[in-house]
Design a protein around this motif. Sequence first.
Motif, PDB file in Angstrom:
ATOM      1  N   ALA A 132       0.865  -1.180   0.000  1.00 34.77           N
ATOM      2  CA  ALA A 132       0.000   0.000   0.000  1.00 34.77           C
ATOM      3  C   ALA A 132       0.904   1.233   0.000  1.00 34.77           C
ATOM      4  O   ALA A 132       2.126   1.120  -0.066  1.00 34.77           O
ATOM      5  N   ILE A 133       0.263   2.398   0.070  1.00 32.97           N
ATOM      6  CA  ILE A 133       1.023   3.654   0.064  1.00 32.97           C
ATOM      7  C   ILE A 133       0.646   4.458   1.304  1.00 32.97           C
ATOM      8  O   ILE A 133      -0.538   4.522   1.675  1.00 32.97           O
ATOM      9  N   LEU A 134       1.649   5.045   1.938  1.00 33.65           N
ATOM     10  CA  LEU A 134       1.384   5.974   3.040  1.00 33.65           C
ATOM     11  C   LEU A 134       1.639   7.386   2.512  1.00 33.65           C
ATOM     12  O   LEU A 134       2.639   7.622   1.843  1.00 33.65           O
ATOM     13  N   SER A 135       0.706   8.286   2.786  1.00 30.00           N
ATOM     14  CA  SER A 135       0.940   9.669   2.342  1.00 30.00           C
ATOM     15  C   SER A 135       0.776  10.614   3.528  1.00 30.00           C
ATOM     16  O   SER A 135       0.083  10.305   4.496  1.00 30.00           O
ATOM     17  N   VAL A 136       1.475  11.733   3.441  1.00 27.14           N
ATOM     18  CA  VAL A 136       1.273  12.793   4.435  1.00 27.14           C
ATOM     19  C   VAL A 136       1.327  14.122   3.701  1.00 27.14           C
ATOM     20  O   VAL A 136       2.181  14.331   2.839  1.00 27.14           O
ATOM     21  N   ASP A 137       0.365  14.993   3.997  1.00 25.90           N
ATOM     22  CA  ASP A 137       0.373  16.283   3.327  1.00 25.90           C
ATOM     23  C   ASP A 137       1.094  17.314   4.189  1.00 25.90           C
ATOM     24  O   ASP A 137       1.482  17.019   5.331  1.00 25.90           O
ATOM     25  N   ILE A 138       1.263  18.505   3.647  1.00 26.97           N
ATOM     26  CA  ILE A 138       2.058  19.512   4.340  1.00 26.97           C
ATOM     27  C   ILE A 138       1.382  19.977   5.635  1.00 26.97           C
ATOM     28  O   ILE A 138       2.024  20.476   6.546  1.00 26.97           O
ATOM     29  N   GLU A 139       0.061  19.723   5.724  1.00 24.80           N
ATOM     30  CA  GLU A 139      -0.665  20.022   6.968  1.00 24.80           C
ATOM     31  C   GLU A 139      -0.525  18.878   7.976  1.00 24.80           C
ATOM     32  O   GLU A 139      -1.184  18.876   9.007  1.00 24.80           O
ATOM     33  N   GLU A 140       0.271  17.865   7.623  1.00 25.13           N
ATOM     34  CA  GLU A 140       0.614  16.756   8.515  1.00 25.13           C
ATOM     35  C   GLU A 140      -0.512  15.744   8.711  1.00 25.13           C
ATOM     36  O   GLU A 140      -0.629  15.118   9.758  1.00 25.13           O
ATOM     37  N   ASN A 141      -1.362  15.583   7.705  1.00 27.40           N
ATOM     38  CA  ASN A 141      -2.411  14.562   7.759  1.00 27.40           C
ATOM     39  C   ASN A 141      -1.932  13.306   7.042  1.00 27.40           C
ATOM     40  O   ASN A 141      -1.552  13.368   5.873  1.00 27.40           O
ATOM     41  N   PHE A 142      -1.987  12.167   7.760  1.00 28.83           N
ATOM     42  CA  PHE A 142      -1.555  10.894   7.166  1.00 28.83           C
ATOM     43  C   PHE A 142      -2.740  10.173   6.541  1.00 28.83           C
ATOM     44  O   PHE A 142      -3.881  10.325   6.978  1.00 28.83           O
TER      45      PHE A 142
END
Lengths: 163, 379
Positions: free
Chosen positions: B243-253
């Motif tokens: 799978a893929i883990l993502s995090v945005d610049i607002e720190e949401n995983f």
Amino acid sequence: MSSSSTTTTTTRLLMLKASDGVTFEVEEAVATKLGAINNMVEEEGSEDLICLPNVNGKFLGMVLEWCKKHANNNTNSDKGNDEVNKWWDKEFVMDLDQNTLYHLLMAADYLSGTELVDLLTEKVASMIRGKKVEEIRETFKIKSDFLPGQEEEIRKKNSWAFE
Amino acid sequence: MDKFFFIKYSRTRKRNWDNVGFSMDIVSNVLSRLPVKCLLPFKTVSKLWYRIIGSPSFMKMHLRYSKDKPIYILYPYVDDVTDVYLVDASGLTLKTERITLPGCENLSFLSLNCCHNGLVCFTNCPWVPDSNMTKVIETDVEIRMCNPATRDVHLLPQGSPSEMEPVVGVAFGLSEYKVFRIFHPRSEPENDRIECEVYSPSTGTWRGIGSVPQCPMHSDNVCIDGTVYWFLVSEEDHEIPGAILSVDIEENFRIIELPEEVTAHAFLIDLDGKLSLVAIYDDDLIMDIWVLRSCSDADHWDRKCSDYIPYSIIEDTDAAAGRKNEVFIITTEHYYIYDIDRRVWTELDFEDAFDRNCPNVFSYAESLLPSNGLPTPEL
């Protein structure tokens, strides 16, 4: 100028007057390639003579020549238009001397001819690419205004780029 | 009545190119079209040029032009050599430029993890003190942000102690980057809690942001629109991504499912601004390229293309990168570019320019952005 059979709609003509009094009669579709003229026409209509006290006849003429070429080429929806425009743009800037280029760029900027400004700035960029700092100062008649030591300090930070 | 069209600047201006007011915009416009190598010396033309070239708005404008013609950055990852190669394969002839990053001598093996906005992130395990550079601390990494075009390297401060080698990723926002460090806190060895801390240039320190659902497979990551993406391991086989883990610049995983089962030779790439998955199926000699389409909460993968690979089953695929509508593939023996529209493979011949060992490649657009993420100092 002969009217071509493709332009069946009646085209309005605008009168533009340069700083030295030279006037140009151009089709609205041509002149409105220039953002400044376009805004004026949209806001106040195009009935009157438009005076442009910051551009002389020679350079206004050249700017309008460019507009005419691009306005005409854009009306034909040929695929090859981009290529034609590119080829023509290349010719247009090829032999410009520095003085003409400078005034033309000022005129294009003043008249908000964004595309033409892009073309001319690209030309200036190609002229100064790889030049030495001294050559740049000479070309643009810029005097160094750094305090003693400042220039050396900047140079030291990126010494590899000055080799 | 005649209309007079006056403008913002006075008519009494001096007739030269360095006149503020008139030509600031024009000078910026001209300079933003030049390569970084050319611009660095131009900082010494005058104070105005120094200010222009060092200003954030100019750097953004310059990057915009640079991003129009991206090339590749290749890191062959050879012992003791911290050279990166800029590879321009867009013309008829293959152009390469070698850059040796300063301040990276005598380090243990460096990994190039990601590249965005002309900045790259390198990590390596620190040496065990007094080991005479023979042993590394396997539970920590040194993190360096580098700008290869300006030869500018910034070493980040040490993060919190970890029980395992931390995983790193960099989110690039409009004006700032954030480095994410995912680690296993040493204070809680009894449970498997995975935590994350964030480094931002404006504070210059690490800040804990709590726990993370899972730890990524490794530090290879790709950043698109300010969001970082890593692979997570498959539950069945820890050698392949699941799978893929993502995090945005607002720190949401967030966890994103893969479109289908992949092999160990799968890569996340940025294809023309979209997260894409390159999956090589060695047994069938097939390469699939998937593009993620995220629409209101739901993720959807579109298969962009599927084609045979031109190399044999005995070659491993080591790395992949995307640029516009093409993919750069490195195998154990070859370098290829695959044109997605024309479905054509082109082999690149570097004529033994470098040896390689676990190479990596990313698309690259040079920039003037400082590696420490801070504004250019005043004179």
